[in-house]
Write a protein that holds these residues in place. Structure first.
Motif, PDB file in Angstrom:
ATOM      1  N   ILE A  65       0.864  -1.183   0.000  1.00  0.00           N
ATOM      2  CA  ILE A  65       0.000   0.000   0.000  1.00  0.00           C
ATOM      3  C   ILE A  65       0.906   1.240   0.000  1.00  0.00           C
ATOM      4  CG2 ILE A  65      -1.712   1.313   1.341  1.00  0.00           C
ATOM      5  CD1 ILE A  65      -2.914  -1.188   0.158  1.00  0.00           C
ATOM      6  N   GLY A  66       0.618   2.165  -0.889  1.00  0.00           N
ATOM      7  CA  GLY A  66       1.428   3.385  -0.977  1.00  0.00           C
ATOM      8  C   GLY A  66       2.558   3.283  -1.982  1.00  0.00           C
ATOM      9  N   GLU A  67       2.808   2.071  -2.465  1.00  0.00           N
ATOM     10  CA  GLU A  67       3.902   1.862  -3.422  1.00  0.00           C
ATOM     11  C   GLU A  67       3.414   2.149  -4.853  1.00  0.00           C
ATOM     12  OE1 GLU A  67       7.080  -1.782  -4.495  1.00  0.00           O
ATOM     13  OE2 GLU A  67       5.295  -2.202  -3.314  1.00  0.00           O
ATOM     14  N   VAL A  68       4.342   2.604  -5.697  1.00  0.00           N
ATOM     15  CA  VAL A  68       4.001   2.764  -7.114  1.00  0.00           C
ATOM     16  C   VAL A  68       3.645   1.384  -7.671  1.00  0.00           C
ATOM     17  CG1 VAL A  68       4.881   3.391  -9.410  1.00  0.00           C
ATOM     18  CG2 VAL A  68       5.479   4.795  -7.413  1.00  0.00           C
ATOM     19  N   MET A  69       2.535   1.311  -8.406  1.00  0.00           N
ATOM     20  CA  MET A  69       2.080   0.031  -8.949  1.00  0.00           C
ATOM     21  C   MET A  69       3.146  -0.559  -9.864  1.00  0.00           C
ATOM     22  SD  MET A  69      -0.184  -2.333  -9.078  1.00  0.00           S
ATOM     23  CE  MET A  69      -0.356  -3.768 -10.142  1.00  0.00           C
ATOM     24  N   ARG A  70       3.392  -1.853  -9.647  1.00  0.00           N
ATOM     25  CA  ARG A  70       4.365  -2.563 -10.479  1.00  0.00           C
ATOM     26  C   ARG A  70       3.836  -2.723 -11.910  1.00  0.00           C
ATOM     27  NH1 ARG A  70       4.711  -7.728  -7.891  1.00  0.00           N
ATOM     28  NH2 ARG A  70       6.199  -6.857  -6.426  1.00  0.00           N
ATOM     29  N   ALA A  71       4.681  -2.503 -12.884  1.00  0.00           N
ATOM     30  CA  ALA A  71       4.317  -2.755 -14.289  1.00  0.00           C
ATOM     31  C   ALA A  71       5.589  -2.832 -15.100  1.00  0.00           C
ATOM     32  CB  ALA A  71       3.426  -1.637 -14.831  1.00  0.00           C
ATOM     33  N   GLY A  72       5.563  -3.701 -16.080  1.00  0.00           N
ATOM     34  CA  GLY A  72       6.657  -3.725 -17.041  1.00  0.00           C
ATOM     35  C   GLY A  72       6.446  -2.605 -18.049  1.00  0.00           C
ATOM     36  N   GLY A  73       7.531  -2.141 -18.652  1.00  0.00           N
ATOM     37  CA  GLY A  73       7.364  -1.070 -19.627  1.00  0.00           C
ATOM     38  C   GLY A  73       8.593  -0.883 -20.482  1.00  0.00           C
ATOM     39  N   LEU A  74       8.431   0.049 -21.400  1.00  0.00           N
ATOM     40  CA  LEU A  74       9.532   0.447 -22.283  1.00  0.00           C
ATOM     41  C   LEU A  74       9.759   1.928 -22.114  1.00  0.00           C
ATOM     42  CD1 LEU A  74       8.456  -1.116 -25.680  1.00  0.00           C
ATOM     43  CD2 LEU A  74      10.063  -2.052 -23.993  1.00  0.00           C
ATOM     44  N   GLY A  75      11.007   2.347 -22.242  1.00  0.00           N
ATOM     45  CA  GLY A  75      11.265   3.778 -22.160  1.00  0.00           C
ATOM     46  C   GLY A  75      12.597   4.121 -22.768  1.00  0.00           C
ATOM     47  N   GLU A  76      12.891   5.406 -22.674  1.00  0.00           N
ATOM     48  CA  GLU A  76      14.143   5.900 -23.230  1.00  0.00           C
ATOM     49  C   GLU A  76      14.980   6.467 -22.092  1.00  0.00           C
ATOM     50  OE1 GLU A  76      13.628   8.626 -26.474  1.00  0.00           O
ATOM     51  OE2 GLU A  76      15.719   9.294 -26.353  1.00  0.00           O
ATOM     52  N   VAL A  77      16.242   6.135 -22.090  1.00  0.00           N
ATOM     53  CA  VAL A  77      17.147   6.693 -21.082  1.00  0.00           C
ATOM     54  C   VAL A  77      17.366   8.162 -21.444  1.00  0.00           C
ATOM     55  CG1 VAL A  77      19.462   6.580 -20.091  1.00  0.00           C
ATOM     56  CG2 VAL A  77      18.228   4.451 -20.665  1.00  0.00           C
ATOM     57  N   ILE A  78      16.967   9.076 -20.534  1.00  0.00           N
ATOM     58  CA  ILE A  78      17.115  10.508 -20.845  1.00  0.00           C
ATOM     59  C   ILE A  78      18.183  11.163 -19.977  1.00  0.00           C
ATOM     60  CG2 ILE A  78      14.784  10.776 -21.805  1.00  0.00           C
ATOM     61  CD1 ILE A  78      13.977  12.092 -19.107  1.00  0.00           C
ATOM     62  N   ALA A  79      18.705  10.431 -19.014  1.00  0.00           N
ATOM     63  CA  ALA A  79      19.861  10.918 -18.246  1.00  0.00           C
ATOM     64  C   ALA A  79      20.530   9.688 -17.654  1.00  0.00           C
ATOM     65  CB  ALA A  79      19.427  11.865 -17.136  1.00  0.00           C
ATOM     66  N   SER A  80      21.839   9.710 -17.574  1.00  0.00           N
ATOM     67  CA  SER A  80      22.544   8.528 -17.090  1.00  0.00           C
ATOM     68  C   SER A  80      23.814   8.898 -16.346  1.00  0.00           C
ATOM     69  CB  SER A  80      22.887   7.615 -18.273  1.00  0.00           C
ATOM     70  OG  SER A  80      23.651   6.505 -17.826  1.00  0.00           O
TER      71      SER A  80
END
Lengths: 336, 336
Positions: A65-80
């Motif tokens: 409870i209170g945690e960001v919902m788990r989900a798989g996803g795709l994204g772009e690295v915008i800072a590293s």
């Protein structure tokens, strides 16, 4: 930069409601050494997510409870600030239901990996080349063990896992019959995906359909739905049949106890087995499945169908589409 | 010479009643060439017999109305016009519920074989060295596949199949826990048969018993009973557990639909399997099991317990003892 997040506010009873979610907006913090910032492009919406919201022992810990919902996803690295990923890299991993993921590049629960969007479009990496495809490939081959000429039946046939199960079984020389909800999905499964037949559980008599389309019985049943359909299939299995227990979407929102398969003694009569599978067990061989499925995709032998819903604000309604059978293909939420 | 026979008069609803049987007395006819006459000494009474009385597809054809009830048994050849058997031979086979069996020496459904009563007493040939022993041996080894150190749980632990399952599992180095009805049976299972523990399902809380006696979970569950106990066990299985579906005695007399295992999704969570078995599939290897079990019996490493009821006239009541849990050990009807 603000990060919109969906956090679990309450453990749902039955179908999830708006009040089960808390939407938070927080500033994206500075990166520490070894961390990366990923901008979420697509999230994978899967029936299993409903299970992760429940308390109790399972194959993965429940979302708190209170945690960001788990989900798989795709994204772009915008800072590293990590040598593992460079700005501009396309990555897949456990990004969660949020616009930005920030964390250590080697975070084990996120398990970020680079993807190659030249091999297949981004959304295919959440479908045939992602968890659903891996589930289909290993569940069918390792647990179902179909042989050429056998009849493979798959429920949720137009869904993420089902579409790949059936198409792979066709590549193996099996007779493939799907079960899906509605004429449009069934037409798609037969005409586009190349199944031999598809039974419309909403518009026709499943029992009669099984008799008609599986005249030699069922050797492998890949079950994504459970419930009454599983029970009907049990009356049609062959000697030494294999039932792959991949999911039971019909039961995930139950407020009453799960309906167990009353006809389970068909396992005895037919010396058959029913076996569960969890895709994570095959993680060290995902690359084998990606190679095989990627090749078939490129050769046009199998297809990947996604149903894209736009806007992170639509996450709650989009998730429920799965349980109402409203998605047509692998359900994906486009975030950016 | 008169032959008393029990024939199926009606398909039972629920528990069998006297009116489901017709008792006939017919003269024993002359032998034709190739035939033998067997005088029945003992009949094996088994839960599976209840299933044979129902209509519908199963692993064996139903007993027809008017037909002598099918039963395995032991007898002595008292007349022979076949070179295969001599007068005085002790034989086992499908003699049926009758005082005399007459037929071709090579009749396939009777499948007569000579037994050696110097190796073990006659009734042991209906138990550890008969169908129950074969079921236990192949079901445990081939389907359950226990490894030393694993926990093997068996229901119907004092019964014909269960007693041998548990004792063989002990020989393999497993932790063995039984489930049986009543303190006497549980004491016998632990003190005489050498199980590590036994849970009394009539006198104690099975759920608590499973926690106490299977502290490391259940790796192999050999299920003879089905119903609520199967459902409770499903909550305690380990990763990659094997459930051997051998029977479901709790459900055989149901007048309502069989209770399916509501917790079957534990198979998914635990990547476990549930597999049915029918002993006849192993017929070409019975001699292997007889040799192994016979050796353990002679060495005193395993025991064989039978519960003998006397008089063919008591067949109907004796059969029902199985479903009331009134037998203590393999139930045998002494006919002569």
């Amino acid at each position: 930069m603000e990060n919109t997040q969906f956090r679990l506010a309450a453990r749902p009873v039955g179908m999830t409601k708006d009040s089960d979610w808390q939407v938070t907006r927080e500033a994206v913090r500075e990166l520490a050494d070894g961390e990366v910032l990923v901008k979420t492009q697509y999230l994978s919406l899967d029936p299993a997510m409903r299970g992760w919201m429940n308390e109790g022992k399972s194959y993965i810990r429940p979302v708190a409870i209170g945690e960001v919902m788990r989900a798989g996803g795709l994204g772009e690295v915008i800072a590293s600030k990590s040598a593992r990923f460079a700005v501009g890299d396309q990555v897949a991993g456990g990004l969660g239901v949020q616009q930005y993921w920030i964390g250590a590049a080697d975070d084990r629960s996120a398990a970020l990996t680079k993807i190659d969007t030249r091999l297949a479009p981004a959304t295919t990496w959440l479908n045939t080349l992602g968890m659903p495809g891996m589930t289909a490939y290993f569940g069918l081959l390792e647990v179902g063990q179909p042989k050429a000429g056998e009849t493979v039946l798959v429920s949720g046939a137009a869904g993420a896992v089902g579409q790949t199960v059936g198409q792979v079984a066709k590549q193996l020389g099996c007779r493939v019959v799907g079960i899906a909800g509605g004429k449009d999905k069934c037409d798609f499964v037969v005409n586009e995906l190349g199944f031999d037949a598809c039974i419309d559980y909403k518009g026709s008599d499943v029992r009669a359909g099984l008799k008609e389309h599986c005249p030699n019985g069922v050797d492998v049943y890949f079950d994504n739905v459970g419930g009454e359909i599983l029970d009907m299939v049990l009356t049609r299995i062959n000697l030494k049949a294999r039932i792959v227990v991949c999911g039971a979407i019909s039961q995930y929102n139950n407020t009453t106890p799960v309906k167990g398969p009353a006809n389970y003694l068909a396992l005895l009569v037919n010396r058959a087995r029913m076996e569960g599978m969890v895709v994570f067990d095959y993680a060290d061989r995902y690359h084998v499945a990606v190679a095989a499925l990627g090749k078939w995709l490129q050769e046009g032998k199998i297809k990947s169908r996604e149903d894209v819903v736009r806007g992170i604000e639509n996450f709650p309604q989009a998730l429920n589409m799965l349980f109402e059978g409203k998605n047509f293909g692998k359900l994906v939420l486009q975030v950016a």
